[in-house]
Design a protein around this motif. Structure first.
Motif, short mmCIF file in Angstrom:
data_model
loop_
_atom_site.label_atom_id
_atom_site.label_comp_id
_atom_site.label_asym_id
_atom_site.label_seq_id
_atom_site.Cartn_x
_atom_site.Cartn_y
_atom_site.Cartn_z
N ARG A 44 0.77 -1.15 0.43
CA ARG A 44 0.18 -0.40 0.25
C ARG A 44 0.83 1.13 0.00
NH1 ARG A 44 -5.61 1.50 1.41
NH2 ARG A 44 -5.63 2.93 2.27
N GLN A 45 1.85 0.83 0.52
CA GLN A 45 2.86 2.08 1.11
C GLN A 45 3.83 2.82 -0.24
OE1 GLN A 45 6.73 3.88 3.19
NE2 GLN A 45 5.93 2.06 3.98
N TYR A 46 3.79 1.47 -1.29
CA TYR A 46 4.58 1.35 -2.63
C TYR A 46 3.94 2.32 -3.53
CZ TYR A 46 8.79 -0.65 -0.58
OH TYR A 46 9.74 -1.64 0.36
N GLN A 79 15.50 -6.23 0.24
CA GLN A 79 14.28 -6.42 0.73
C GLN A 79 12.77 -6.76 0.76
OE1 GLN A 79 14.54 -6.43 5.11
NE2 GLN A 79 12.48 -7.13 5.36
N HIS A 80 12.40 -5.43 0.52
CA HIS A 80 11.36 -5.37 -0.05
C HIS A 80 11.55 -5.44 -2.05
CE1 HIS A 80 9.98 -5.05 3.89
NE2 HIS A 80 11.08 -4.45 4.12
N LEU A 81 12.02 -5.10 -2.51
CA LEU A 81 12.06 -5.56 -3.76
C LEU A 81 10.86 -6.24 -4.54
CD1 LEU A 81 13.47 -3.73 -6.11
CD2 LEU A 81 15.17 -5.88 -6.62
N PRO A 82 10.12 -7.45 -4.63
CA PRO A 82 9.13 -8.03 -4.99
C PRO A 82 7.96 -7.33 -5.58
CG PRO A 82 10.41 -9.56 -4.30
CD PRO A 82 11.03 -7.90 -3.80
N GLU A 83 8.15 -6.71 -3.70
CA GLU A 83 6.25 -5.89 -3.50
C GLU A 83 7.01 -4.33 -4.61
OE1 GLU A 83 7.00 -8.04 0.34
OE2 GLU A 83 8.55 -7.18 -1.03
N PHE A 84 7.95 -3.91 -4.59
CA PHE A 84 7.76 -2.51 -4.55
C PHE A 84 7.58 -3.09 -6.92
CE2 PHE A 84 10.86 0.45 -7.52
CZ PHE A 84 10.29 2.04 -6.97
N ALA A 101 17.91 2.36 -8.85
CA ALA A 101 17.43 2.29 -7.10
C ALA A 101 18.85 2.84 -6.39
CB ALA A 101 16.96 0.85 -7.02
N VAL A 102 18.28 3.22 -5.08
CA VAL A 102 19.38 3.59 -4.04
C VAL A 102 18.79 3.24 -2.77
CG1 VAL A 102 20.95 5.60 -3.12
CG2 VAL A 102 19.65 5.68 -5.61
N GLY A 103 19.57 2.27 -2.23
CA GLY A 103 19.63 2.00 -1.04
C GLY A 103 20.00 3.84 0.22
N VAL A 104 19.55 3.65 1.03
CA VAL A 104 19.64 4.31 1.70
C VAL A 104 19.43 3.72 2.88
CG1 VAL A 104 18.61 6.69 0.32
CG2 VAL A 104 16.98 6.19 1.67
N VAL A 114 9.96 3.90 1.03
CA VAL A 114 10.68 4.64 -0.27
C VAL A 114 10.14 5.81 -0.72
CG1 VAL A 114 8.22 3.95 -1.75
CG2 VAL A 114 10.69 3.69 -3.04
N GLU A 115 11.38 6.93 -2.18
CA GLU A 115 10.90 8.05 -1.67
C GLU A 115 11.10 7.86 -3.41
OE1 GLU A 115 12.50 12.57 -1.31
OE2 GLU A 115 11.79 11.36 0.33
#
Length: 124
Positions: A44-46, A79-84, A101-104, A114-115
């Protein structure tokens, strides 16, 4: 910067979108509920982050098909790449913008994962 935060441009002194020539540069968007809270559900957030980006695109007369570059900043990447990726595919359809894509370690809004910022072609 996301749903429910219409005053952020004024408060933080930035623009959701700036035009330069034939391009629109869109500020990063996060996925928030209508009341400004962070959804507990990751997908939902993505989805809401892409919906917020689409809202900014529409204000400029653009669609997701006009995006030429997408930059995403991820907490806990990958970690959440499939959902993204499901949310990204829903947003862009058949379009294939350049993507980085940048990990922060963290984002400005606590709890967001995510932003998403973009560059889009102007339609006129």
């Amino acid at each position: 910067m996301g749903q429910g935060n219409e005053n952020w441009e004024e408060e933080f002194e930035y623009s959701d979108a700036v035009r330069a020539g034939d391009l629109w540069f869109l500020s990063g968007q996060v996925g928030l509920e209508a009341d400004g809270t962070v959804p507990a559900d990751i997908e939902r957030q993505y989805r809401f982050a892409f919906d917020a980006l689409l809202g900014v695109l529409r204000k400029q007369g653009c669609t997701a098909a006009d995006v030429v570059e997408l930059t995403t900043f991820h907490v806990d990447y990958p970690q959440h790449l499939p959902e993204f990726m499901r949310a990204k595919s829903r947003f862009q359809g058949d379009a294939r913008p350049a993507w980085t894509a940048v990990g922060v370690a963290a984002l400005a809004m606590p709890g967001t994962l995510v932003e998403i910022k973009a560059v889009a072609r102007a339609r006129d």
